[in-house]
Enzyme design. Structure first.
Site, PDB file in Angstrom:
ATOM      1  N   LYS A  38     -86.751  48.981  65.052  1.00 39.33           N
ATOM      2  CA  LYS A  38     -86.502  47.620  65.538  1.00 39.33           C
ATOM      3  C   LYS A  38     -85.665  46.841  64.521  1.00 39.33           C
ATOM      4  CE  LYS A  38     -90.967  46.099  63.695  1.00 39.33           C
ATOM      5  NZ  LYS A  38     -92.379  45.885  64.028  1.00 39.33           N
ATOM      6  N   TYR A 251     -75.815  24.259  42.401  1.00 41.19           N
ATOM      7  CA  TYR A 251     -76.371  23.066  43.041  1.00 41.19           C
ATOM      8  C   TYR A 251     -77.677  22.650  42.381  1.00 41.19           C
ATOM      9  CZ  TYR A 251     -73.246  24.154  46.967  1.00 41.19           C
ATOM     10  OH  TYR A 251     -72.171  24.411  47.753  1.00 41.19           O
TER      11      TYR A 251
HETATM   12  C1  LIG Z   1     -93.124  46.827  63.360  1.00 40.81           C
HETATM   13  C2  LIG Z   1     -94.198  47.660  63.944  1.00 40.81           C
HETATM   14  C3  LIG Z   1     -94.539  48.884  63.357  1.00 40.81           C
HETATM   15  C4  LIG Z   1     -93.906  49.391  62.080  1.00 40.81           C
HETATM   16  O1  LIG Z   1     -94.284  48.655  60.958  1.00 40.81           O
HETATM   17  P1  LIG Z   1     -94.121  49.322  59.514  1.00 40.81           P
HETATM   18  O2  LIG Z   1     -94.839  48.428  58.586  1.00 40.81           O
HETATM   19  O3  LIG Z   1     -92.657  49.424  59.243  1.00 40.81           O
HETATM   20  O4  LIG Z   1     -94.733  50.662  59.629  1.00 40.81           O
HETATM   21  C5  LIG Z   1     -95.487  49.663  63.986  1.00 40.81           C
HETATM   22  N1  LIG Z   1     -96.083  49.254  65.130  1.00 40.81           N
HETATM   23  C6  LIG Z   1     -95.794  48.082  65.717  1.00 40.81           C
HETATM   24  C7  LIG Z   1     -96.488  47.686  66.963  1.00 40.81           C
HETATM   25  C8  LIG Z   1     -94.846  47.231  65.136  1.00 40.81           C
HETATM   26  O5  LIG Z   1     -94.586  46.052  65.702  1.00 40.81           O
END
Ligand SMILES: *Cc1c(COP(=O)(O)O)cnc(C)c1O
Length: 356
Positions: A38, A251
């Protein structure tokens, strides 16, 4: 934006993804691995990471139907689980692209189209998405009544597995075990994310879901030595100037020179993913030496204190990874997590893929 003249680039060593996944495979008793890609594979490039991972994993996981379509358009053939809530808008796309939906509300049984595959999502303590465990009997009835849909799995998600030693993990596991008793014929059971798989010795059921391990990180503060970061972010020092005692930098003037020194400017800033909270904290590497960022991180530039060394403009600077701080150290110093640091690396950097 197409980058003709990028000011920085991420070197992404694809073969390291394979190596990390094979190390994970040795260490988990789960039969299957779901690669979470993702958010553009946490900024590493979803299609490139997925193509590299595909021979070594069994499933892919993405946050949205759009991300899943990107994988399909990129030629990814393996099963894809979409974490987001299905809607009337997205229902047809699950069918068109052969995606597995996450069913987490009774209304979803009527929204999805005939023949759609889905995983049941139960909320055992995250309080984000998913059925309540108390709905198990009712959900089972709906699943059995809706034979027009295909239940291909059941899962839950740990809320406190990123660091070792939480008893919330055991509580969630126990709740999940009670839930799956109602669904014995469901073929694929999974609950472990990276933290659950790496930091806990738990029953992983049939599959672990991991985004971070393939990229060389564990969740949380503890980084196991068998993982190797895949991404190194590089830029260069574009200007070097001498400043006097009492001169401030950037800044707000949050840093003032206590003596004459050289300041180098590097053209990356919070617009590229350097958190402003790392102002006066971050260290970057130039010619194998670590130099501190002084003054506030700006949108497009950071400034480093070179001390007495009047280094050449155009010298290469490593901002993250390799001989500089890794994303885990960034996260610790910025009060963030590795996920946020990596997904923040976006926009204006080029991505150079090597070694595949
Ligand atoms: C993002 C996500 C993961 C993966 O998370 P990691 O910490 O990278 O392993 C697994 N399951 C779900 C439902 C997620 O939303």
């Amino acid at each position: 934006m197409k980058l003709h003249f990028p000011n920085s680039y991420a070197e992404i060593e694809l073969s390291t993804i394979t190596k990390n996944l094979r190390e994970l495979r040795k260490r988990t008793s789960a039969e299957k691995i779901l690669s979470v890609v993702k958010c553009n594979a946490y900024g590493h490039g979803a299609v490139r990471v997925a193509r590299q991972a595909e021979p070594d994993v069994d499933w892919f996981g993405v946050a949205s139907v759009d991300e899943a379509i990107e994988l399909r358009m990129g030629g990814i053939k393996k099963s894809i689980l979409v974490f987001e809530v299905p809607s009337v808008r997205t229902a047809a796309a699950y069918q068109t692209h052969g995606l597995n939906a996450s069913v987490s509300d009774l209304t979803h049984f009527s929204i999805l189209m005939d023949g759609t595959k889905y995983h049941l999502n139960f909320d055992t303590g995250m309080n984000r998405l998913g059925f309540s465990p108390s709905q198990a009997t009712e959900v089972r009835k709906m699943a059995v009544a809706n034979q027009r849909l295909i239940c291909s799995g059941i899962y839950s998600h740990y809320s406190m597995a990123d660091d070792p030693g939480s008893d919330k993990v055991d509580k969630q596991l126990k709740k999940f075990k009670d839930v799956i008793k109602h669904f014995e014929e469901v073929p694929l059971v999974h609950i472990c994310n990276t933290g659950g798989a790496v930091h806990y010795d738990l029953e992983p059921f049939d599959m672990v879901r991991t985004g971070l391990t393939q990229l060389g990180y564990a969740a949380g503060r503890v980084q196991p030595d068998w993982l190797e970061p895949v991404l190194t972010w590089k830029s260069k020092v574009v200007q070097v100037r001498k400043i006097q005692k009492g001169d401030s930098v950037s800044y707000g003037g949050t840093w003032t020179a206590s003596k004459e020194c050289y300041i180098g400017s590097i053209p990356v800033g919070y617009g590229d993913g350097v958190p402003r909270s790392l102002s006066n904290k971050l260290k970057v590497s130039v010619n194998g030496e670590m130099y501190p960022v002084v003054g506030n991180v700006t949108m497009d530039n950071i400034m480093i204190n070179l001390g007495d060394s009047k280094i050449q403009a155009e010298s290469e600077a490593t901002i993250l990874g390799a001989d500089a701080w890794d994303a885990s150290k960034w996260a610790e110093e910025a009060g963030s997590n590795v996920h946020e640091i990596l997904t923040g690396l976006s926009g204006r950097m080029a991505r150079n893929y090597t070694d595949y």
